[in-house]
Structures are given as C-alpha cells and as structure tokens.
Write a protein that holds these residues in place. Structure first.
Motif, PDB file in Angstrom:
ATOM      1  N   SER A   1       0.833  -1.214   0.000  1.00  0.00           N
ATOM      2  CA  SER A   1       0.000   0.000   0.000  1.00  0.00           C
ATOM      3  C   SER A   1       0.860   1.254   0.000  1.00  0.00           C
ATOM      4  N   THR A   2       2.146   1.106  -0.378  1.00  0.00           N
ATOM      5  CA  THR A   2       3.069   2.242  -0.319  1.00  0.00           C
ATOM      6  C   THR A   2       3.839   2.413  -1.629  1.00  0.00           C
ATOM      7  N   GLU A   3       3.253   1.996  -2.754  1.00  0.00           N
ATOM      8  CA  GLU A   3       3.922   2.146  -4.040  1.00  0.00           C
ATOM      9  C   GLU A   3       4.038   3.623  -4.412  1.00  0.00           C
ATOM     10  N   THR A   4       5.103   3.969  -5.127  1.00  0.00           N
ATOM     11  CA  THR A   4       5.358   5.363  -5.495  1.00  0.00           C
ATOM     12  C   THR A   4       5.398   5.521  -7.014  1.00  0.00           C
ATOM     13  N   ASN A   5       5.292   6.787  -7.470  1.00  0.00           N
ATOM     14  CA  ASN A   5       5.420   7.063  -8.895  1.00  0.00           C
ATOM     15  C   ASN A   5       6.887   7.293  -9.252  1.00  0.00           C
ATOM     16  N   LYS A   6       7.148   7.717 -10.488  1.00  0.00           N
ATOM     17  CA  LYS A   6       8.522   7.886 -10.946  1.00  0.00           C
ATOM     18  C   LYS A   6       9.267   8.968 -10.168  1.00  0.00           C
ATOM     19  N   GLN A   7       8.512   9.896  -9.581  1.00  0.00           N
ATOM     20  CA  GLN A   7       9.131  10.968  -8.801  1.00  0.00           C
ATOM     21  C   GLN A   7       9.339  10.578  -7.339  1.00  0.00           C
ATOM     22  N   GLY A   8       8.962   9.345  -6.996  1.00  0.00           N
ATOM     23  CA  GLY A   8       9.123   8.887  -5.624  1.00  0.00           C
ATOM     24  C   GLY A   8       8.015   9.304  -4.688  1.00  0.00           C
ATOM     25  N   ILE A   9       6.900   9.810  -5.233  1.00  0.00           N
ATOM     26  CA  ILE A   9       5.763  10.241  -4.415  1.00  0.00           C
ATOM     27  C   ILE A   9       4.795   9.079  -4.247  1.00  0.00           C
ATOM     28  N   THR A  10       4.399   8.799  -3.012  1.00  0.00           N
ATOM     29  CA  THR A  10       3.465   7.704  -2.740  1.00  0.00           C
ATOM     30  C   THR A  10       2.135   7.969  -3.423  1.00  0.00           C
ATOM     31  N   LEU A  11       1.638   6.954  -4.147  1.00  0.00           N
ATOM     32  CA  LEU A  11       0.389   7.098  -4.880  1.00  0.00           C
ATOM     33  C   LEU A  11      -0.817   6.966  -3.955  1.00  0.00           C
ATOM     34  N   ASN A  12      -1.954   7.499  -4.424  1.00  0.00           N
ATOM     35  CA  ASN A  12      -3.184   7.440  -3.640  1.00  0.00           C
ATOM     36  C   ASN A  12      -3.631   5.992  -3.413  1.00  0.00           C
ATOM     37  N   ALA A  13      -4.512   5.809  -2.453  1.00  0.00           N
ATOM     38  CA  ALA A  13      -4.930   4.468  -2.031  1.00  0.00           C
ATOM     39  C   ALA A  13      -5.564   3.671  -3.158  1.00  0.00           C
ATOM     40  N   ASP A  14      -6.325   4.325  -4.052  1.00  0.00           N
ATOM     41  CA  ASP A  14      -7.056   3.590  -5.073  1.00  0.00           C
ATOM     42  C   ASP A  14      -6.146   3.023  -6.164  1.00  0.00           C
ATOM     43  N   LEU A  15      -4.885   3.453  -6.207  1.00  0.00           N
ATOM     44  CA  LEU A  15      -3.936   2.906  -7.178  1.00  0.00           C
ATOM     45  C   LEU A  15      -3.004   1.863  -6.570  1.00  0.00           C
ATOM     46  N   GLN A  16      -3.089   1.637  -5.290  1.00  0.00           N
ATOM     47  CA  GLN A  16      -2.201   0.689  -4.621  1.00  0.00           C
ATOM     48  C   GLN A  16      -2.672  -0.757  -4.848  1.00  0.00           C
ATOM     49  N   PRO A  17      -1.751  -1.709  -4.987  1.00  0.00           N
ATOM     50  CA  PRO A  17      -2.154  -3.119  -5.118  1.00  0.00           C
ATOM     51  C   PRO A  17      -2.878  -3.644  -3.880  1.00  0.00           C
ATOM     52  N   GLY A  18      -2.502  -3.152  -2.709  1.00  0.00           N
ATOM     53  CA  GLY A  18      -3.115  -3.595  -1.455  1.00  0.00           C
ATOM     54  C   GLY A  18      -3.709  -2.441  -0.682  1.00  0.00           C
ATOM     55  N   SER A  19      -4.347  -2.757   0.437  1.00  0.00           N
ATOM     56  CA  SER A  19      -5.067  -1.755   1.221  1.00  0.00           C
ATOM     57  C   SER A  19      -4.504  -1.556   2.625  1.00  0.00           C
ATOM     58  N   ASN A  20      -3.671  -2.495   3.102  1.00  0.00           N
ATOM     59  CA  ASN A  20      -3.151  -2.462   4.478  1.00  0.00           C
ATOM     60  C   ASN A  20      -4.284  -2.404   5.501  1.00  0.00           C
ATOM     61  N   ALA A  21      -5.375  -3.120   5.216  1.00  0.00           N
ATOM     62  CA  ALA A  21      -6.521  -3.148   6.134  1.00  0.00           C
ATOM     63  C   ALA A  21      -7.232  -4.499   6.018  1.00  0.00           C
ATOM     64  N   TRP A  22      -7.688  -5.006   7.152  1.00  0.00           N
ATOM     65  CA  TRP A  22      -8.478  -6.236   7.185  1.00  0.00           C
ATOM     66  C   TRP A  22      -9.953  -5.887   7.017  1.00  0.00           C
ATOM     67  N   ASP A  23     -10.639  -6.607   6.132  1.00  0.00           N
ATOM     68  CA  ASP A  23     -12.081  -6.439   5.945  1.00  0.00           C
ATOM     69  C   ASP A  23     -12.802  -7.718   6.367  1.00  0.00           C
ATOM     70  N   VAL A  24     -14.073  -7.586   6.714  1.00  0.00           N
ATOM     71  CA  VAL A  24     -14.924  -8.744   6.987  1.00  0.00           C
ATOM     72  C   VAL A  24     -15.917  -8.880   5.833  1.00  0.00           C
ATOM     73  N   ILE A  25     -16.059 -10.097   5.310  1.00  0.00           N
ATOM     74  CA  ILE A  25     -16.935 -10.346   4.166  1.00  0.00           C
ATOM     75  C   ILE A  25     -18.040 -11.314   4.574  1.00  0.00           C
ATOM     76  N   TYR A  26     -19.279 -10.900   4.294  1.00  0.00           N
ATOM     77  CA  TYR A  26     -20.456 -11.746   4.521  1.00  0.00           C
ATOM     78  C   TYR A  26     -21.009 -12.147   3.154  1.00  0.00           C
ATOM     79  N   TRP A  27     -21.256 -13.424   2.980  1.00  0.00           N
ATOM     80  CA  TRP A  27     -21.608 -13.949   1.660  1.00  0.00           C
ATOM     81  C   TRP A  27     -22.791 -14.912   1.799  1.00  0.00           C
ATOM     82  N   SER A  28     -23.742 -14.845   0.878  1.00  0.00           N
ATOM     83  CA  SER A  28     -24.861 -15.797   0.881  1.00  0.00           C
ATOM     84  C   SER A  28     -25.362 -15.990  -0.543  1.00  0.00           C
ATOM     85  N   GLU A  29     -25.952 -17.156  -0.787  1.00  0.00           N
ATOM     86  CA  GLU A  29     -26.463 -17.461  -2.125  1.00  0.00           C
ATOM     87  C   GLU A  29     -27.666 -18.395  -2.020  1.00  0.00           C
ATOM     88  N   PHE A  30     -28.633 -18.153  -2.886  1.00  0.00           N
ATOM     89  CA  PHE A  30     -29.803 -19.033  -3.010  1.00  0.00           C
ATOM     90  C   PHE A  30     -29.939 -19.423  -4.470  1.00  0.00           C
TER      91      PHE A  30
END
Length: 322
Positions: free
Chosen positions: A151-180
């Motif tokens: 979650s800390t990738e940088t551009n060519k200038q060495g500036i850390t990119l915004n969260a939406d461009l990062q491969p990861g999020s550095n956060a745990w999520d909970v997922i609820y799933w159901s199907e019929f």
C-alpha cells in the motif's frame, strides 16, 4: 457419482460468474469468490484474467463529455477451494494486479502505474439443501480480506500514490456472503440464483505514514438465470446476471472523502463450456447500465473476464470411476 457430476454441471457455471471505490478500478475481490460447494474431498482450482476499463466520467448520474481520463486494471486471479464435508467448504483467493491511470491534457500524457501482488480473501461456506423446496440450495459464508499487497507504491518521482492505485489496502475487511439457487421441474437444467455480498472495510492506520484511510463498505446483489445446452457434443452453460452495487464514501483521517462511493447497476452475460468433464472455460462481460456516483468520478465502461476451472474429485470418486 451421477449426482456429483449433475450438480457440478448445473451449479458450477453460475458461480464462475469488488473493487475499491474511488474510480471503482481496483481488484475484483468480493465478486470473484463463491465457487460451488461440491462433494466431500473435492478440490477446485480456478485461474482467470480480469480486465476493467474505466473511461466514463460521471457527475452523479450524468455522463460528462470528457474522455481525457482513463483507468485500466489487469488482474490475475487464483481461486482454490476444498470441500471439508458435503456441506462445508473453505475457499481462498489470491491476486496479482496492474493498475494504470492516464490523464491526457493539452497534448501531454501523464501515466501513473503500479503492479504487484494484491490482497487476498479467505472464506468458509456452509450449504443447506432443500431448505426452501426440493430443488433449492442455500449457502452462507463468512470470511476476511487479507492485506497481503503493498500500500506504499510510489510514482517515478518517488511520491506515494493514492490508495485507489495501490495493489493492497493495508486493512483487514470482513466479508459476509450468501447465495440461493433453485432448479425447476419443467426444465431441470434451468437455474435461478441470487447472491448477496457485504464487505465491512477496515482501516489503514499508516496511510502516508501518519494518517488513516478507510475504503467505503460495500454491498453487492446478484440476480441470475442460466441454462444448459449441448453444443458439438460439449456441455455449455449460457447465463445472464444483473448486479447492483452500493459503495459508501471513503474516509481519510476520519472524514468522508468527496468523489468516492455511489450506486451501480450492470448486466453480466456469461458463457461457459466443459472442455472436459472436470475442466471448464468461462468467458463473461460486465456492462454498466446505470451509474450514480457521489460527486465526479471515473466509472466503469466495461469489464471482461475469462478463466479456466479445474475440478479434482475426491478419492472416492476416482475409485468409482475406475
């Protein structure tokens, strides 16, 4: 053995059918999970490629005449599941992602790009047969998104990119799933299914070093129809699904972030074919038919996914076959 393969051929292609907000361009995590719950001891391994193109700029539900911005996401997805019992399955999803953002203004092109291992998902599912009738199946699951990716990738200038461009999020999520799902007496190969997924997002406590970032929690609802036909002696499963997705606004430093979140409706045609009894090729497209975003955002133009699914039956199945 016959019941195993019948279940496989009818229900599995349905399941071959989230991405972070802020341009909706991230890795398709939540809607890439949910392989069928098969007979005890069965292993499933799926490998797929997903391409997401975002070249539509919206202000609310209004499409703006501006094609100077382009977001693309190329994802390699590896699914694996194992049936602990006839009703209980554990599933994992592992990802690799390449994301690109191109802005063209006054003849100049600015490219930001990241590549790497993305976050993963672990899910445990339980099925209840015949809960709502002879030909019905209800499945429920709970899992977590595991923050594997950077979650800390940088551009060519060495500036850390915004969260939406990062491969990861550095956060745990909970997922609820159901199907019929349900088949019918008038045509036993015809299947109706619904799927509900809710992702409660966690917080990245080291965003840009000393801030916090939380992607908006999201809900997805799928409504699908499929059938089964014989084509050149191969079993095929065409299907059509409708998807509704709602994403809350992201938060940075505890405050809501403008131009994130919204509501989307899309249609998903899918075609799968059994290359062999235990190898399935699937091709699908996701086409937005309605978008209403918060503020002004790039929103999906189209999404394409293709992949192979390999089914390894239990040892008992091999013994019966031999």
């Amino acid at each position: 053995m016959k019941s195993f393969w019948l279940y496989l051929l009818i229900f599995l292609p349905i399941n071959l059918l989230i991405a972070q907000t802020c341009c909706s361009g991230g890795i398709p995590l939540s809607n890439s999970i949910g392989l069928a719950i098969l007979e005890k001891g069965t292993t499933q391994i799926g490998v797929s490629y997903d391409y997401n193109n975002l070249n539509t700029l919206n202000n609310g539900s209004e499409k703006l005449n501006d094609n100077s911005r382009l977001r693309t996401t190329h994802s390699i997805l590896l699914n694996a599941s194992y049936a602990i019992s006839n009703n209980l399955t554990v599933e994992g999803l592992f990802t690799w992602v390449n994301q690109r953002r191109i802005i063209t203004q006054f003849g100049n092109e600015n490219l930001d790009e990241t590549s790497g291992v993305g976050d993963g998902v672990l899910l445990i599912k339980y099925s209840l047969n015949k809960l709502f009738g002879e030909r019905s199946l209800v499945s429920v699951g709970i899992g977590t998104k595991v923050p594997i990716g950077s979650s800390t990738e940088t551009n060519k200038q060495g500036i850390t990119l915004n969260a939406d461009l990062q491969p990861g999020s550095n956060a745990w999520d909970v997922i609820y799933w159901s199907e019929f799902s349900r088949t019918f007496n008038f045509r036993r190969s015809f299947n109706f299914s619904t799927r509900f997924i809710y992702r409660s997002t966690g917080e990245n406590n080291s965003y840009f070093g000393d801030s916090t970032y939380r992607f908006g929690s999201e809900m997805q609802l799928f409504l699908g129809f499929s059938d089964q036909f014989l084509l050149f002696e191969a079993i095929t499963n065409p299907s059509l699904s409708f998807k509704y997705r709602n994403a809350k606004q992201d938060e940075i430093g505890g405050f809501q972030l403008e131009n994130t979140g919204g509501n989307w409706v899309s249609i998903i045609p899918n075609f799968s074919i059994n290359l062999k009894p235990n190898i399935i090729l699937s091709i699908k497209a996701e086409i937005p038919i309605y978008s209403n975003v918060d503020g002004t955002q790039l929103t999906p133009t189209y999404r394409l996914t293709t992949g192979l699914l390999f089914i390894i039956p239990s040892k008992n199945e091999f013994q019966i076959v031999n």
